[in-house]
Design a protein around this motif. Structure first.
Motif, mmCIF file in Angstrom:
data_model
loop_
_atom_site.group_PDB
_atom_site.id
_atom_site.type_symbol
_atom_site.label_atom_id
_atom_site.label_comp_id
_atom_site.label_asym_id
_atom_site.label_seq_id
_atom_site.Cartn_x
_atom_site.Cartn_y
_atom_site.Cartn_z
ATOM 1 N N THR A 1 0.851 -1.192 0.000
ATOM 2 C CA THR A 1 0.000 0.000 0.000
ATOM 3 C C THR A 1 0.884 1.238 0.000
ATOM 4 O OG1 THR A 1 -0.097 0.189 2.417
ATOM 5 C CG2 THR A 1 -1.745 -1.238 1.355
ATOM 6 N N ASN A 2 0.291 2.360 -0.395
ATOM 7 C CA ASN A 2 1.033 3.619 -0.364
ATOM 8 C C ASN A 2 1.431 3.991 1.056
ATOM 9 O OD1 ASN A 2 0.630 3.705 -3.098
ATOM 10 N ND2 ASN A 2 -0.827 5.405 -3.076
ATOM 11 N N GLN A 3 0.591 3.635 2.035
ATOM 12 C CA GLN A 3 0.915 3.908 3.433
ATOM 13 C C GLN A 3 2.210 3.216 3.840
ATOM 14 O OE1 GLN A 3 -1.851 2.243 6.239
ATOM 15 N NE2 GLN A 3 -1.122 3.485 7.956
ATOM 16 N N ARG A 4 2.394 1.993 3.382
ATOM 17 C CA ARG A 4 3.606 1.258 3.745
ATOM 18 C C ARG A 4 4.835 1.824 3.033
ATOM 19 N NH1 ARG A 4 3.617 -4.345 5.561
ATOM 20 N NH2 ARG A 4 2.048 -4.349 7.187
ATOM 21 N N TRP A 5 4.664 2.253 1.794
ATOM 22 C CA TRP A 5 5.785 2.908 1.109
ATOM 23 C C TRP A 5 6.142 4.214 1.801
ATOM 24 C CZ3 TRP A 5 9.227 1.220 -2.264
ATOM 25 C CH2 TRP A 5 8.935 0.067 -2.997
ATOM 26 N N ALA A 6 5.138 4.986 2.223
ATOM 27 C CA ALA A 6 5.402 6.249 2.910
ATOM 28 C C ALA A 6 6.150 6.009 4.217
ATOM 29 C CB ALA A 6 4.092 6.991 3.172
ATOM 30 N N ALA A 7 5.741 4.977 4.976
ATOM 31 C CA ALA A 7 6.428 4.655 6.226
ATOM 32 C C ALA A 7 7.886 4.273 5.967
ATOM 33 C CB ALA A 7 5.695 3.527 6.949
ATOM 34 N N PHE B 1 9.765 5.262 3.356
ATOM 35 C CA PHE B 1 10.505 6.472 2.986
ATOM 36 C C PHE B 1 10.825 7.308 4.224
ATOM 37 C CE2 PHE B 1 8.468 6.442 -1.491
ATOM 38 C CZ PHE B 1 9.444 5.554 -1.934
ATOM 39 N N ARG B 2 9.877 7.396 5.153
ATOM 40 C CA ARG B 2 10.138 8.181 6.369
ATOM 41 C C ARG B 2 11.250 7.552 7.193
ATOM 42 N NH1 ARG B 2 4.400 8.729 6.462
ATOM 43 N NH2 ARG B 2 4.246 6.944 7.880
ATOM 44 N N TYR B 3 11.203 6.234 7.351
ATOM 45 C CA TYR B 3 12.210 5.586 8.199
ATOM 46 C C TYR B 3 13.609 5.771 7.638
ATOM 47 C CZ TYR B 3 14.873 2.185 10.815
ATOM 48 O OH TYR B 3 15.838 1.607 11.606
ATOM 49 N N PHE B 4 13.756 5.634 6.337
ATOM 50 C CA PHE B 4 15.083 5.734 5.732
ATOM 51 C C PHE B 4 15.423 7.162 5.288
ATOM 52 C CE2 PHE B 4 14.024 1.197 5.145
ATOM 53 C CZ PHE B 4 15.116 0.656 5.816
ATOM 54 N N ASN B 5 14.675 8.142 5.826
ATOM 55 C CA ASN B 5 14.969 9.563 5.631
ATOM 56 C C ASN B 5 14.937 9.995 4.172
ATOM 57 O OD1 ASN B 5 15.342 10.115 8.409
ATOM 58 N ND2 ASN B 5 17.428 9.294 8.305
ATOM 59 N N VAL B 6 14.156 9.285 3.360
ATOM 60 C CA VAL B 6 14.040 9.685 1.959
ATOM 61 C C VAL B 6 13.356 11.039 1.848
ATOM 62 C CG1 VAL B 6 13.006 9.071 -0.268
ATOM 63 C CG2 VAL B 6 14.019 7.291 1.174
ATOM 64 N N THR B 7 12.416 11.313 2.765
ATOM 65 C CA THR B 7 11.668 12.568 2.725
ATOM 66 C C THR B 7 12.240 13.622 3.662
ATOM 67 O OG1 THR B 7 10.140 11.716 4.412
ATOM 68 C CG2 THR B 7 9.540 11.384 2.112
ATOM 69 N N ALA B 8 13.400 13.362 4.266
ATOM 70 C CA ALA B 8 13.990 14.317 5.210
ATOM 71 C C ALA B 8 14.250 15.650 4.520
ATOM 72 C CB ALA B 8 15.289 13.751 5.782
#
Length: 319
Positions: free
Chosen positions: A293-299, A301-308
């Motif tokens: 799901t997109n929710q899991r992809w977003a989580a 990305f957040r964990y690995f600081n992709v969106t930092a």
């Protein structure tokens, strides 16, 4: 019924022109991405076209690949085949971003090419959209020797086709992975750097029947080029009808019966399934699976600081 107004007629006449503009003119305003340098669409080297390779697409012939720029020779090369389906266009966009936002391998390190793999595209709508997608990104392989399926020979079709498709410029390693897997390329490259270049079978190993890893989990596994070449020429696989069934287990069966893939490496716990609560991420992750799901992809990305560092002003800024 009232006849169409002149305004409506004008829209109908302009619509085909607008489509032609979107498909042919706008892409031509931007240069093709070149392997080894940041591409114009941000895909970097991971999803860039490879010199000398023309996409195998039934829907539309890809444009000629650009001349590859000179760069230091890579220590080894890896083809990552992401098995997906034509209708999963949104998922492919997410996966492309996932690879594009990772740093490319260091100079003199590894050459990593990512390709999305389909079987025959039979639906006319999918065929048209896949054709445009291939023209734009140059990262799609369509295998005409299989129908789209699950556990009915797609993995075999992919692994057995790679040696033919890339015969002129073989890779050192070939990977099969899924479109719900987040692969951290640099971590995998580091794992492969010290590994043999032949008879290799690496992934998340399953223990079964007293054997430590008779086969690898389908989230992603790597075989060396010689193993892929053997699969391509192994008539006994077809004679036993061993392309049907749980595909990743069957890959292990092929190798075990033939005594292939003796250099086996189990990367768990660094390769794993994301749990229900999405709280089992690891900083040393090589691959995390079950991102459906997109929710899991977003989580992820957040964990690995992709969106930092991304702020609302970044999202809405108009240059």
């Amino acid at each position: 019924m009232k006849p169409p107004t002149s305004t409506a007629t004008s829209y109908l006449l302009l619509a085909p022109l607008a489509i032609l503009l979107l498909v042919f003119v706008l892409p031509s305003l931007r240069p093709w991405s070149r392997a080894g340098s940041a591409s114009d669409d941000g895909l970097g080297v991971l999803c860039a076209r490879r010199a000398g390779f023309v996409d195998v697409v039934a829907a539309a012939a890809a444009a000629p690949p650009p001349t590859e720029t000179s760069r230091p020779a890579a220590e080894f090369s890896l083809l990552v085949g992401v098995l997906t389906m034509p209708s999963r266009r949104e998922r492919r966009d997410i996966v492309r971003m996932a690879y594009a936002l990772q740093p490319p391998p260091a100079e003199g390190g590894a050459r990593v090419d990512v390709r999305f793999v389909f079987c025959r595209v039979t639906d006319p709508v999918d065929a048209a959209l896949v054709g445009v997608e291939s023209q734009r990104h140059g990262d799609i392989i369509v295998l005409d020797n299989c129908a789209e399926n699950m556990n009915d020979g797609k993995t075999y079709a992919y692994l057995s086709s790679v040696p033919r498709l890339f015969e002129a410029e073989p890779y050192d390693y070939v990977m099969k992975t899924d479109d719900d897997t987040y692969l951290r390329v640099a971590a995998l490259v580091e794992e492969l750097r010290s590994k043999p270049r032949d008879d290799l079978y690496l992934g998340y190993g399953y223990a079964m029947g007293g054997q430590p890893m008779p086969f690898m989990h389908g989230m992603g596994y790597v075989v060396s080029w010689d193993v892929a070449a053997w699969i391509a020429g192994a008539d006994e696989i077809l004679a036993r009808n061993d392309t049907l069934g749980p595909e990743d287990l069957m890959v292990g069966k092929w190798l075990n019966l033939a005594g292939r893939g003796k250099n086996r490496y189990d990367l768990k716990p660094r390769m794993y399934d994301l749990n229900w609560d999405m709280d089992n991420f690891r900083p040393d992750t090589v691959a995390v699976h079950m991102l459906k799901t997109n929710q899991r992809w977003a989580a992820t990305f957040r964990y690995f600081n992709v969106t930092a560092g991304i702020t609302p002003s970044d999202l809405y800024h108009l240059p």
